[in-house]
Design a protein around this motif. Structure first.
Motif, short mmCIF file in Angstrom:
data_model
loop_
_atom_site.label_atom_id
_atom_site.label_comp_id
_atom_site.label_asym_id
_atom_site.label_seq_id
_atom_site.Cartn_x
_atom_site.Cartn_y
_atom_site.Cartn_z
N ASN A 228 32.50 -30.23 -25.93
CA ASN A 228 32.86 -29.92 -24.55
C ASN A 228 34.26 -29.35 -24.45
O ASN A 228 34.53 -28.43 -23.70
CB ASN A 228 32.74 -31.17 -23.69
N ASP A 229 35.17 -29.91 -25.22
CA ASP A 229 36.57 -29.50 -25.16
C ASP A 229 37.07 -29.19 -26.56
O ASP A 229 37.02 -30.04 -27.45
CB ASP A 229 37.45 -30.58 -24.54
N GLY A 230 37.57 -27.97 -26.76
CA GLY A 230 38.17 -27.60 -28.03
C GLY A 230 39.62 -28.06 -28.08
O GLY A 230 40.14 -28.66 -27.14
N PRO A 231 40.30 -27.78 -29.19
CA PRO A 231 41.69 -28.19 -29.32
C PRO A 231 42.63 -27.50 -28.33
O PRO A 231 43.76 -27.93 -28.15
CB PRO A 231 42.03 -27.77 -30.76
N GLY A 232 42.17 -26.42 -27.69
CA GLY A 232 43.02 -25.72 -26.75
C GLY A 232 43.94 -24.73 -27.44
O GLY A 232 43.96 -24.62 -28.66
N SER A 233 44.72 -24.02 -26.65
CA SER A 233 45.63 -23.01 -27.18
C SER A 233 47.03 -23.59 -27.30
O SER A 233 47.49 -24.29 -26.40
CB SER A 233 45.65 -21.78 -26.28
N SER A 234 47.68 -23.28 -28.39
CA SER A 234 49.05 -23.75 -28.59
C SER A 234 50.01 -22.93 -27.76
O SER A 234 49.70 -21.81 -27.33
CB SER A 234 49.42 -23.67 -30.07
N ALA A 235 51.20 -23.48 -27.57
CA ALA A 235 52.24 -22.73 -26.87
C ALA A 235 52.61 -21.47 -27.64
O ALA A 235 52.95 -20.44 -27.05
CB ALA A 235 53.46 -23.62 -26.67
N GLN A 236 52.51 -21.54 -28.96
CA GLN A 236 52.85 -20.38 -29.78
C GLN A 236 51.85 -19.25 -29.56
O GLN A 236 52.23 -18.07 -29.48
CB GLN A 236 52.89 -20.76 -31.26
N PHE A 237 50.56 -19.58 -29.44
CA PHE A 237 49.55 -18.56 -29.16
C PHE A 237 49.85 -17.88 -27.83
O PHE A 237 49.82 -16.65 -27.73
CB PHE A 237 48.16 -19.17 -29.14
N GLN A 238 50.13 -18.67 -26.81
CA GLN A 238 50.42 -18.10 -25.50
C GLN A 238 51.67 -17.22 -25.54
O GLN A 238 51.71 -16.15 -24.92
CB GLN A 238 50.61 -19.23 -24.47
N LYS A 239 52.67 -17.65 -26.27
CA LYS A 239 53.91 -16.88 -26.39
C LYS A 239 53.65 -15.53 -27.06
O LYS A 239 54.10 -14.48 -26.58
CB LYS A 239 54.94 -17.67 -27.18
N ILE A 240 52.92 -15.56 -28.19
CA ILE A 240 52.66 -14.33 -28.94
C ILE A 240 51.80 -13.38 -28.12
O ILE A 240 52.03 -12.16 -28.11
CB ILE A 240 52.00 -14.66 -30.28
N LYS A 241 50.84 -13.91 -27.41
CA LYS A 241 49.99 -13.05 -26.58
C LYS A 241 50.82 -12.37 -25.49
O LYS A 241 50.64 -11.18 -25.21
CB LYS A 241 48.85 -13.86 -25.96
N ARG A 242 51.75 -13.10 -24.89
CA ARG A 242 52.62 -12.50 -23.88
C ARG A 242 53.49 -11.40 -24.48
O ARG A 242 53.68 -10.34 -23.87
CB ARG A 242 53.52 -13.58 -23.24
N ILE A 243 54.00 -11.65 -25.68
CA ILE A 243 54.82 -10.64 -26.35
C ILE A 243 54.03 -9.35 -26.55
O ILE A 243 54.50 -8.25 -26.25
CB ILE A 243 55.34 -11.17 -27.70
N LEU A 244 52.81 -9.48 -27.07
CA LEU A 244 51.99 -8.30 -27.35
C LEU A 244 51.61 -7.57 -26.07
O LEU A 244 51.60 -6.33 -26.03
CB LEU A 244 50.75 -8.69 -28.13
N LEU A 245 51.28 -8.31 -25.03
CA LEU A 245 50.87 -7.69 -23.77
C LEU A 245 52.03 -6.96 -23.12
O LEU A 245 51.82 -5.97 -22.39
CB LEU A 245 50.31 -8.76 -22.82
N ASN A 246 53.26 -7.41 -23.37
CA ASN A 246 54.42 -6.79 -22.75
C ASN A 246 55.01 -5.64 -23.56
O ASN A 246 55.89 -4.92 -23.07
CB ASN A 246 55.51 -7.84 -22.51
N GLU A 247 54.51 -5.45 -24.78
CA GLU A 247 55.00 -4.36 -25.60
C GLU A 247 54.42 -3.02 -25.14
O GLU A 247 53.38 -2.96 -24.48
CB GLU A 247 54.65 -4.59 -27.07
N ALA A 248 55.08 -1.94 -25.52
CA ALA A 248 54.59 -0.62 -25.20
C ALA A 248 53.24 -0.39 -25.85
O ALA A 248 53.01 -0.81 -27.00
CB ALA A 248 55.58 0.44 -25.66
N PRO A 249 52.28 0.26 -25.16
CA PRO A 249 50.97 0.51 -25.74
C PRO A 249 51.05 1.34 -27.02
O PRO A 249 51.95 2.16 -27.19
CB PRO A 249 50.23 1.28 -24.63
N VAL A 250 50.11 1.10 -27.90
CA VAL A 250 50.01 1.85 -29.15
C VAL A 250 48.73 2.65 -29.14
O VAL A 250 47.67 2.14 -28.77
CB VAL A 250 50.01 0.90 -30.37
N ASN A 251 48.82 3.93 -29.49
CA ASN A 251 47.63 4.78 -29.48
C ASN A 251 46.62 4.33 -30.51
O ASN A 251 46.96 3.85 -31.57
CB ASN A 251 48.02 6.24 -29.77
N ARG A 252 45.35 4.49 -30.19
CA ARG A 252 44.29 4.18 -31.14
C ARG A 252 44.20 5.28 -32.20
O ARG A 252 44.37 6.45 -31.89
CB ARG A 252 42.95 4.05 -30.42
N PHE A 253 43.90 4.89 -33.43
CA PHE A 253 43.68 5.92 -34.46
C PHE A 253 42.24 6.33 -34.41
O PHE A 253 41.40 5.67 -33.83
CB PHE A 253 44.07 5.41 -35.86
#
Length: 253
Positions: A228-253
């Motif tokens: 029913n309940d997984g271990p959840g997301s760590s604070a580090q996961f949330q931090k890294i996801k925010r960093i990536l979402l806030n970075e400039a977009p990268v073109n697809r190859f």
């Protein structure tokens, strides 16, 4: 206790898929993987290996493998993050796994990212890069679902840049089976794998989600215990996801 017994029984039925391979790389596998890795290094933008996001994904992979078996934990896994927005990941043998930044930002939870990594590790543990098979990157979980119908011949291939990808539905099922056991061994809900597959966008250009693949994965999970309940997301996961979402977009190859 009943859930624990069910999990142990299900793991026992799946572990044999990897047992024959996990001790060592196949002859010639590492050499072929190193050549492919160099080609990727030459052509694709990657995050630095000492980058926080890369190191985080590396830790997740090592944790999965070490909890699965001693032999799997001894493989020198190396995770690379590709600076690409599409939700994709693939393995090339030799313990090398490439994950697009788009797969990390697509994941709604740390458990979903772990499920993606588990499938790619599954290709390695299943021995999909042995010399008796064509040395090309295995078909991968997200790319297969997004961009390929069920192939009728082993020769059906796709390309990422100049790198060919052979999509083999039998190997995808094998990797899924091992991914399920990896998730169970690590205390994650194996049904997360199916949840990620169903959540993928149904239209990505000319691509579409393969319902046959999803149905097969659902059948593999019929007897798998859920949580029913997984271990959840760590604070580090949330931090890294925010960093990536806030970075400039990268073109697809």
């Amino acid at each position: 206790m009943r859930g624990f017994i069910l999990a142990c029984g299900f793991l026992a039925t799946l572990a044999g898929d990897a047992a024959a391979f996990a001790n060592n790389f196949c002859p010639g596998e590492l050499e072929a993987a190193l050549a492919t890795r160099q080609k990727i290094f030459d052509e694709w933008p990657l995050r630095p290996v000492n980058d926080e996001a890369t190191e985080f994904a590396q830790q997740l992979a090592m944790g999965l493998a070490s909890r699965y078996s001693v032999n799997a934990g001894m493989i020198p896994w190396r995770i690379y993050l590709v600076r690409n927005l599409s939700p994709n990941a693939f393995s090339i043998g030799g313990g090398f796994v490439f994950i697009n930044e788009g797969a990390l930002t697509f994941a709604e939870s740390e458990e979903e990212l772990i499920a993606i990594i588990a499938h790619e590790i599954g290709h390695e543990l299943a021995g999909h890069f042995c010399q008796n098979q064509r040395q090309q990157p295995a078909g991968n979980f997200l790319d297969y679902l997004l961009g390929n119908t069920l192939p009728s011949r082993r020769e059906d291939i796709a390309h990422l840049g100049s790198l060919p990808q052979t999509i083999d539905p039998i190997k995808e099922q094998q990797a899924d089976r091992i991914a399920i056991s990896l998730l169970l061994a690590s205390g994650y809900n194996p049904h997360t794998l199916l949840r990620v597959a169903r959540r993928l966008p149904k239209d990505a250009g000319a691509h579409w989600v393969d319902s046959i693949r999803i149905q097969t994965l659902a059948r593999l999970l019929e007897n798998a215990p859920g949580f029913n309940d997984g271990p959840g997301s760590s604070a580090q996961f949330q931090k890294i996801k925010r960093i990536l979402l806030n970075e400039a977009p990268v073109n697809r190859f």
